[in-house]
Motif scaffolding. Structure first.
Motif, PDB file in Angstrom:
ATOM      1  N   PRO A 162       1.437 -31.194   6.518  1.00 31.75           N
ATOM      2  CA  PRO A 162       2.651 -33.041   5.164  1.00 31.75           C
ATOM      3  C   PRO A 162       3.441 -33.283   5.875  1.00 31.75           C
ATOM      4  N   LEU A 163       3.952 -34.207   6.330  1.00 27.83           N
ATOM      5  CA  LEU A 163       4.544 -35.438   6.966  1.00 27.83           C
ATOM      6  C   LEU A 163       5.686 -36.288   6.400  1.00 27.83           C
ATOM      7  N   PHE A 177      -1.621 -34.698   6.915  1.00 26.50           N
ATOM      8  CA  PHE A 177      -3.386 -34.585   7.562  1.00 26.50           C
ATOM      9  C   PHE A 177      -3.887 -34.113   7.129  1.00 26.50           C
ATOM     10  N   CYS A 178      -4.401 -34.006   6.398  1.00 26.53           N
ATOM     11  CA  CYS A 178      -5.981 -33.349   5.843  1.00 26.53           C
ATOM     12  C   CYS A 178      -6.915 -32.283   6.570  1.00 26.53           C
ATOM     13  N   GLN A 182     -10.266 -34.001   8.446  1.00 24.02           N
ATOM     14  CA  GLN A 182      -9.679 -35.127   9.732  1.00 24.02           C
ATOM     15  C   GLN A 182      -9.477 -35.992   9.213  1.00 24.02           C
ATOM     16  N   GLU A 183      -8.820 -36.728   8.295  1.00 22.88           N
ATOM     17  CA  GLU A 183      -8.531 -37.884   8.704  1.00 22.88           C
ATOM     18  C   GLU A 183      -6.479 -37.800   7.639  1.00 22.88           C
ATOM     19  N   PHE A 184      -5.708 -38.636   7.900  1.00 23.09           N
ATOM     20  CA  PHE A 184      -4.474 -39.184   7.230  1.00 23.09           C
ATOM     21  C   PHE A 184      -4.598 -39.253   5.638  1.00 23.09           C
ATOM     22  N   ARG A 185      -4.220 -39.291   4.608  1.00 23.70           N
ATOM     23  CA  ARG A 185      -4.135 -38.729   3.309  1.00 23.70           C
ATOM     24  C   ARG A 185      -3.000 -38.339   2.772  1.00 23.70           C
TER      25      ARG A 185
END
Length: 298
Positions: A162-163, A177-178, A182-185
């Protein structure tokens, strides 16, 4: 302990101007004699505090005393207090004691103007606890394990980094970032049915922002709502998208993705909504309504 109590007494006097020894003794759970010793200590330290006997007596601070090193305007002081109060309401780590201290130092009243409750109506859902857990994970850079209900892929378990917490369109989200994809969500907090803050730490990286010149991957949709649905229309659409007709009906022109979620959303309005365009969406809505009828008819 005494040093902490001396500061608290000073903050209290800065805010209130005067107080009785009995009130201070009760507040700090010490004897009145101890309070008077504390007052002597403050006086010896150069603080212009004094005591008066009698019916209207008590412990006083010289009226014009202030901390001149706080070089802020009255508006700046009030803005700082208001900002800290709003942060305290969303669990940002500022407690009431700190606000009281700053209010006393600034000699500005801290108004109780804001309250935040993340739980949904109708019972204890754990939403406040969820928000606090995610906030902690963001600040401390801790990974989280979540169980997420997606509108596309159903329920799945994810490990996320969590960002940033995001509040948009009356809903809370977390930018993350998941590790599974392997992607930003972006995850909607209400759709997290289970969550856990892990011991695993991660190195935070900036969440990529969409470029303004990127094309919007949504279609223009025009909807006509009956006037009886005005309360929901203004709840859920920006007023700039809404046109009120002569008969009181409301026409909304908006860009949305024409998927299963949208069909379900439009069905929640029952007969109080009409799809003006596009025609394929109108047909999809009618077909789904027919299926619901066939499934539930007696």
């Amino acid at each position: 302990m005494q040093e902490s109590r001396l500061f608290k007494i000073l903050y209290h006097l800065l805010e209130k101007g005067h107080v009785t020894a009995q009130e201070l003794a009760k507040q700090f759970e010490v004897s009145v004699r101890t309070i008077y010793r504390d007052i002597d200590s403050l006086s010896e330290a150069g603080i212009p505090v004094y005591a008066e006997k009698g019916r209207n007596g008590g412990i006083f601070l010289l009226e014009d005393f202030t901390l001149n090193k706080v070089l802020l305007s009255e508006k700046e002081k009030k803005d700082i207090l208001a900002s800290l109060q709003s942060l305290s309401m969303v669990g940002a780590g500022f407690d009431q004691e700190m606000l009281t201290k700053l209010s006393a130092l600034f000699q500005v009243s801290s108004e109780d103007w804001f309250e935040a409750d993340f739980s949904r109506w109708g019972g204890e859902s754990g939403d406040n606890e969820k928000f606090e857990s995610i906030k902690t994970a963001v600040i401390r850079h801790k990974a989280m394990r979540i169980v997420y209900e997606s509108s596309y892929h159903g329920r799945s378990e994810r490990i996320i980094h969590p960002l940033k917490l995001l509040y948009k369109s009356k809903e809370w989200y977390v930018k993350a970032f998941c590790t599974k994809k392997q992607e930003f969500r972006i995850f909607k907090l209400n759709r997290m049915v289970a969550w856990e803050v892990l011991e695993e730490e991660f190195e935070p990286v900036p969440f990529p922002e969409l470029q303004e010149d990127m094309p919007i991957p949504h279609n223009k949709i025009v909807l006509r709502f009956s006037k009886e649905m005005a309360y929901r229309v203004y709840d859920e659409f920006d007023t700039s998208l809404v046109e009120r007709m002569e008969d009181g009906d409301l026409v909304v022109s908006v860009h949305m993705q024409g998927d299963d979620w949208l069909i379900g959303y439009l069905l929640s309005f029952g007969t109080q909504v009409e799809v003006v365009e596009p025609l394929y969406l109108r047909d999809m809505l009618a077909q789904k309504a027919k299926e619901i009828y066939e499934q539930n008819k007696i």
